[in-house]
Write a protein that holds these residues in place. Structure first.
Motif, PDB file in Angstrom:
ATOM      1  N   UNK A  84      14.317   4.530   0.228  1.00  0.00           N
ATOM      2  CA  UNK A  84      14.053   3.287   0.972  1.00  0.00           C
ATOM      3  C   UNK A  84      12.645   3.289   1.560  1.00  0.00           C
ATOM      4  N   UNK A  85      12.257   4.372   2.204  1.00  0.00           N
ATOM      5  CA  UNK A  85      10.927   4.417   2.804  1.00  0.00           C
ATOM      6  C   UNK A  85       9.830   4.497   1.754  1.00  0.00           C
ATOM      7  N   UNK A  86      10.138   5.084   0.595  1.00  0.00           N
ATOM      8  CA  UNK A  86       9.153   5.128  -0.492  1.00  0.00           C
ATOM      9  C   UNK A  86       8.843   3.724  -0.995  1.00  0.00           C
ATOM     10  N   UNK A  87       9.866   2.863  -1.071  1.00  0.00           N
ATOM     11  CA  UNK A  87       9.634   1.490  -1.533  1.00  0.00           C
ATOM     12  C   UNK A  87       8.800   0.685  -0.544  1.00  0.00           C
ATOM     13  N   UNK A  88       8.686   1.170   0.687  1.00  0.00           N
ATOM     14  CA  UNK A  88       7.835   0.500   1.665  1.00  0.00           C
ATOM     15  C   UNK A  88       6.495   1.171   1.837  1.00  0.00           C
ATOM     16  N   UNK A  89       6.497   2.494   1.944  1.00  0.00           N
ATOM     17  CA  UNK A  89       5.268   3.203   2.250  1.00  0.00           C
ATOM     18  C   UNK A  89       4.295   3.242   1.077  1.00  0.00           C
ATOM     19  N   UNK A  90       4.785   3.450  -0.142  1.00  0.00           N
ATOM     20  CA  UNK A  90       3.888   3.589  -1.285  1.00  0.00           C
ATOM     21  C   UNK A  90       3.097   2.304  -1.565  1.00  0.00           C
ATOM     22  N   UNK A  91       3.718   1.107  -1.577  1.00  0.00           N
ATOM     23  CA  UNK A  91       2.903  -0.101  -1.736  1.00  0.00           C
ATOM     24  C   UNK A  91       1.901  -0.287  -0.597  1.00  0.00           C
ATOM     25  N   UNK A  92       2.317   0.040   0.628  1.00  0.00           N
ATOM     26  CA  UNK A  92       1.395  -0.092   1.757  1.00  0.00           C
ATOM     27  C   UNK A  92       0.198   0.847   1.607  1.00  0.00           C
ATOM     28  N   UNK A  93       0.453   2.101   1.249  1.00  0.00           N
ATOM     29  CA  UNK A  93      -0.630   3.065   1.084  1.00  0.00           C
ATOM     30  C   UNK A  93      -1.525   2.691  -0.090  1.00  0.00           C
ATOM     31  N   UNK A  94      -0.936   2.141  -1.159  1.00  0.00           N
ATOM     32  CA  UNK A  94      -1.733   1.716  -2.307  1.00  0.00           C
ATOM     33  C   UNK A  94      -2.666   0.568  -1.925  1.00  0.00           C
ATOM     34  N   UNK A  95      -2.140  -0.411  -1.186  1.00  0.00           N
ATOM     35  CA  UNK A  95      -2.987  -1.506  -0.698  1.00  0.00           C
ATOM     36  C   UNK A  95      -4.115  -0.975   0.172  1.00  0.00           C
ATOM     37  N   UNK A  96      -3.779  -0.086   1.090  1.00  0.00           N
ATOM     38  CA  UNK A  96      -4.759   0.442   2.033  1.00  0.00           C
ATOM     39  C   UNK A  96      -5.850   1.221   1.306  1.00  0.00           C
ATOM     40  N   UNK A  97      -5.445   2.079   0.363  1.00  0.00           N
ATOM     41  CA  UNK A  97      -6.411   2.888  -0.372  1.00  0.00           C
ATOM     42  C   UNK A  97      -7.306   2.016  -1.239  1.00  0.00           C
ATOM     43  N   UNK A  98      -6.714   1.043  -1.931  1.00  0.00           N
ATOM     44  CA  UNK A  98      -7.496   0.199  -2.828  1.00  0.00           C
ATOM     45  C   UNK A  98      -8.472  -0.687  -2.059  1.00  0.00           C
ATOM     46  N   UNK A  99      -8.034  -1.253  -0.952  1.00  0.00           N
ATOM     47  CA  UNK A  99      -8.936  -2.101  -0.165  1.00  0.00           C
ATOM     48  C   UNK A  99     -10.073  -1.284   0.437  1.00  0.00           C
ATOM     49  N   UNK A 100      -9.786  -0.066   0.903  1.00  0.00           N
ATOM     50  CA  UNK A 100     -10.832   0.782   1.472  1.00  0.00           C
ATOM     51  C   UNK A 100     -11.821   1.254   0.416  1.00  0.00           C
ATOM     52  N   UNK A 101     -11.317   1.642  -0.751  1.00  0.00           N
ATOM     53  CA  UNK A 101     -12.195   2.094  -1.830  1.00  0.00           C
ATOM     54  C   UNK A 101     -13.093   0.963  -2.329  1.00  0.00           C
ATOM     55  N   UNK A 102     -12.523  -0.227  -2.469  1.00  0.00           N
ATOM     56  CA  UNK A 102     -13.309  -1.378  -2.904  1.00  0.00           C
ATOM     57  C   UNK A 102     -14.364  -1.740  -1.869  1.00  0.00           C
ATOM     58  N   UNK A 103     -13.985  -1.669  -0.604  1.00  0.00           N
ATOM     59  CA  UNK A 103     -14.910  -2.031   0.471  1.00  0.00           C
ATOM     60  C   UNK A 103     -16.107  -1.093   0.551  1.00  0.00           C
ATOM     61  N   UNK A 104     -15.940   0.167   0.152  1.00  0.00           N
ATOM     62  CA  UNK A 104     -17.028   1.147   0.268  1.00  0.00           C
ATOM     63  C   UNK A 104     -17.685   1.460  -1.082  1.00  0.00           C
ATOM     64  N   UNK A 105     -17.398   0.654  -2.105  1.00  0.00           N
ATOM     65  CA  UNK A 105     -17.922   0.929  -3.447  1.00  0.00           C
ATOM     66  C   UNK A 105     -19.442   0.893  -3.490  1.00  0.00           C
ATOM     67  N   UNK A 106     -20.039  -0.135  -2.880  1.00  0.00           N
ATOM     68  CA  UNK A 106     -21.495  -0.262  -2.923  1.00  0.00           C
ATOM     69  C   UNK A 106     -22.160   0.863  -2.139  1.00  0.00           C
TER      70      UNK A 106
END
Length: 276
Positions: A84-106
């Motif tokens: 149950x917590x995996x179905x919540x935490x993994x999408x949240x962490x994926x969003x967080x990681x992807x948004x942070x990586x994209x934001x610092x790409x330049x």
């Protein structure tokens, strides 16, 4: 003499027809090179490399499952706290990681952007591709391990899971593109965004379902697009849950607006950003 000169001269591309193809190949080579550089920098030099990327969320999930198993008798869906917590935490962490990586790409690729063959778009695309692949691999490994370990009886709806993944990637990229401009032009924004983003861990539905909440509180929660993402992911794992309030249209709209705005601003000010 004139005829000989004309026949021996190398014909130039008419109207620049060949230039776009050359540019596409240059961009493709640049993106691949940036991905390889990122993999070497982020994972090749750290202890365990990709292994640590998987162990970090696993540790968090195990801790959550252990703590909440003493607080409540059973999770809101199914019988396994871990799933149950995996179905919540993994999408949240994926969003967080992807948004942070994209934001610092330049910022990460700034030294290479001095070369004419590498553009700010190449840097952003490379990070989006690599981080998306990383998060998909992490999610696949952890979900497979959790289901095998717990023996949780689930009925996988791959349509809902695919939709949840698409919503996660779109939201992460959209927020990341706008933050890429804001972080570059206003460095204080990175700190401010981290503070604003922190409560989302508690308010996105990782630990609970929004459906049973009183209507006035549920309506407020549904303004958060991550609530829709997590609900859709859980609909993909639990046959008894159909995520009645999840709206892919809302999430994609929420993602497209900052993505378009961010790209327009980056296109307009990328030269100024590189000169900062």
């Amino acid at each position: 003499m004139t005829e000989v000169t004309s026949s021996c001269a190398t014909p130039l591309p008419s109207g620049g027809v060949r230039l776009p193809a050359r540019r596409k190949m240059a961009s493709l080579r640049a993106v691949v090179a940036l991905i390889l550089r990122e993999m070497s920098t982020a994972y090749g030099r750290s202890p365990g490399g990709y292994v640590w990327t998987i162990l970090e969320p696993v540790g968090g999930l195990l801790m959550l499952s252990f703590v909440f198993s003493f607080l409540v008798r059973s999770p809101p869906l199914g019988s396994s706290f871990l799933v149950f917590y995996a179905t919540g935490m993994l999408p949240f962490m994926a969003y967080n990681a992807l948004s942070n990586k994209t934001a610092t790409a330049i910022k990460f690729s700034r030294p290479l952007l001095a070369y004419p063959s590498v553009t700010y778009v190449d840097a952003i695309v490379a990070r989006i591709i690599l981080e998306s692949m990383t998060q998909l691999i992490v999610g696949l490994v952890i979900f497979t391990g959790a289901l095998m370990w717990t023996g949780e009886a689930v009925s996988l709806n791959f349509g809902a899971i695919t939709m949840a993944v698409a919503m996660t990637l779109a939201l992460g990229v959209g927020v990341g593109l706008l933050n890429s401009f804001l972080n570059s032009m206003f460095p204080v924004w990175a700190t401010l965004w981290a503070v604003l983003n922190r409560p989302l861990f508690l308010l996105s539905g990782i630990f609970f379902l929004v459906d049973p909440l009183p209507e006035q509180y549920r309506d407020i929660m549904l303004y958060n697009p991550l609530v829709h993402v997590l609900s859709m992911m859980r609909a993909g794992f639990y046959a008894t849950y159909d995520a009645p309030y999840a709206s892919p249209l809302y999430v994609f709209t929420f993602a497209i607006i900052p993505a378009v705005l961010g790209m327009l601003l980056l296109h307009r000010y990328h030269k100024d950003i590189l000169e900062l």
